[in-house]
Design an enzyme around this catalytic site. Structure first.
Site, PDB file in Angstrom:
ATOM      1  N   HIS A  16      27.429  37.043  33.450  1.00 27.94           N
ATOM      2  CA  HIS A  16      26.897  35.706  33.159  1.00 27.94           C
ATOM      3  C   HIS A  16      27.507  35.053  31.903  1.00 27.94           C
ATOM      4  O   HIS A  16      27.792  33.874  31.881  1.00 27.94           O
ATOM      5  CB  HIS A  16      25.371  35.775  33.046  1.00 27.94           C
ATOM      6  CG  HIS A  16      24.690  34.478  33.317  1.00 27.94           C
ATOM      7  ND1 HIS A  16      23.434  34.388  33.843  1.00 27.94           N
ATOM      8  CD2 HIS A  16      25.102  33.198  33.157  1.00 27.94           C
ATOM      9  CE1 HIS A  16      23.100  33.112  33.983  1.00 27.94           C
ATOM     10  NE2 HIS A  16      24.095  32.372  33.561  1.00 27.94           N
TER      11      HIS A  16
ATOM     12  N   TYR B 287      17.790  33.507  35.640  1.00 30.48           N
ATOM     13  CA  TYR B 287      17.047  32.316  36.077  1.00 30.48           C
ATOM     14  C   TYR B 287      15.638  32.677  36.566  1.00 30.48           C
ATOM     15  O   TYR B 287      14.815  31.795  36.808  1.00 30.48           O
ATOM     16  CB  TYR B 287      17.773  31.588  37.219  1.00 30.48           C
ATOM     17  CG  TYR B 287      19.169  31.108  36.929  1.00 30.48           C
ATOM     18  CD1 TYR B 287      19.688  31.074  35.633  1.00 30.48           C
ATOM     19  CD2 TYR B 287      20.002  30.679  37.958  1.00 30.48           C
ATOM     20  CE1 TYR B 287      20.983  30.648  35.393  1.00 30.48           C
ATOM     21  CE2 TYR B 287      21.295  30.234  37.725  1.00 30.48           C
ATOM     22  CZ  TYR B 287      21.788  30.235  36.438  1.00 30.48           C
ATOM     23  OH  TYR B 287      23.073  29.806  36.212  1.00 30.48           O
TER      24      TYR B 287
HETATM   25  C1  1BO Z   1      21.754  30.498  30.426  1.00 30.77           C
HETATM   26  C2  1BO Z   1      22.255  29.923  31.707  1.00 30.77           C
HETATM   27  C3  1BO Z   1      23.515  29.118  31.600  1.00 30.77           C
HETATM   28  C4  1BO Z   1      24.067  28.646  32.932  1.00 30.77           C
HETATM   29  O1  1BO Z   1      24.133  29.635  33.913  1.00 30.77           O
END
Ligand code: 1BO
Length: 272
Positions: free
Chosen positions: A105, A47
């Protein structure tokens, strides 16, 4: 504030999502959210706002131990040495000695999952993360991760809102004692003229977003709504003074479809 307990973690049921928040806006929203009573902030290396999340945290002057901070390692840093280096970089941007939760992630099929999980567990053992977990994992990947990880995984963070069917992921998390953390919990604003949510909201004198978030926490999920508007912060956290009936819960469950997904990428796994 309500908490969701999962494999030793105690996660505040509502957090501030910071995906797509940048710079001063991000720092200001984090500070304001904490002043309003939020105790959970969600960020990620990808982010590009960890520095600002840390700034907001310090500006709010809340005790560190009272706030639950999550960050995530991006998929290009899943090789074991790289993962540890990347976690250190996140901590240095946040200016923290540890995060409360560190997540993978997205799944990355190009690095053996067991190796990445071994590195994630090692980072936890080193004291850089109090808890670890995954994000955007399917049921098969959750099962594989739980079997391969030397430390308990406390959550799977996935897209979840009334328009997206997630029963199987929800059941897999429950089976493993993990929390489901819902991102895009108000479907990126798509609920704004939803009739069912509007009708239920009128009964409780609540907005559609509040009904949506209440529906999530009432099924023991954690929700991390993102907003760039300060006035929405209070709305999103003011959901602990009413309850949806079983019938209202079912009406909202009935809105789900497997085609309701709003976030998808070429590198995403084959969804359940
Ligand atoms: C690429 C980010 C998706 C949600 O965290």
């Amino acid at each position: 504030m309500l908490y969701v307990e999962a494999n030793g973690a105690k996660i505040p049921a509502i957090g501030l999502g910071t995906w797509e928040l940048r710079g001063r806006t991000c720092a200001r929203l984090v500070e304001q959210a904490l002043r309003l009573g939020y105790r959970h902030i969600d960020t990620a290396q990808a982010y590009e706002n960890e520095r600002e999340v840390g700034e907001g945290l310090r500006a709010a002057r809340v005790r560190r131990e009272d706030v639950f901070i999550t960050t995530k390692v991006w998929t290009t840093h899943f090789a074991p040495n790289e993962l540890e280096r990347s976690a250190k970089e996140s901590l240095s941007k946040l200016r923290l000695s540890e995060v409360d939760l560190l997540l993978l992630h997205w799944p990355n099929p190009h690095v053996p999952l067991a190796e990445t999980l071994g590195a994630l567990a090692h980072v936890k053992k080193l004291g850089m993360a109090r808890h670890i977990g995954v994000s955007n994992f399917t049921v098969a990947l959750i099962d594989e991760a739980v079997a391969a990880c030397p430390e308990p995984l406390v959550c799977d963070q996935v897209e979840y809102h009334p328009y997206l069917e997630q029963t199987r992921v929800r059941e897999a998390c429950a089976r493993h004692g993990m929390a489901l953390v819902a991102y895009s919990p108000v479907a990126k604003g798509r609920i704004k003229s939803d009739e069912t949510l509007g009708r239920i909201g009128q009964v409780h004198h609540k907005t559609r977003a509040q009904v949506c978030l209440r529906w999530l926490v009432q099924q023991n999920a954690v929700a991390i709504p993102r907003t760039s508007k300060i006035e929405r912060l209070s709305e999103n956290i003011n959901i602990f003074d009413f309850a949806l009936s079983d019938d209202e819960m079912q009406q909202i469950f009935a809105m789900a479809s497997p085609r309701g997904r709003l976030t998808d990428f070429g590198f995403a796994p084959k969804w359940d």
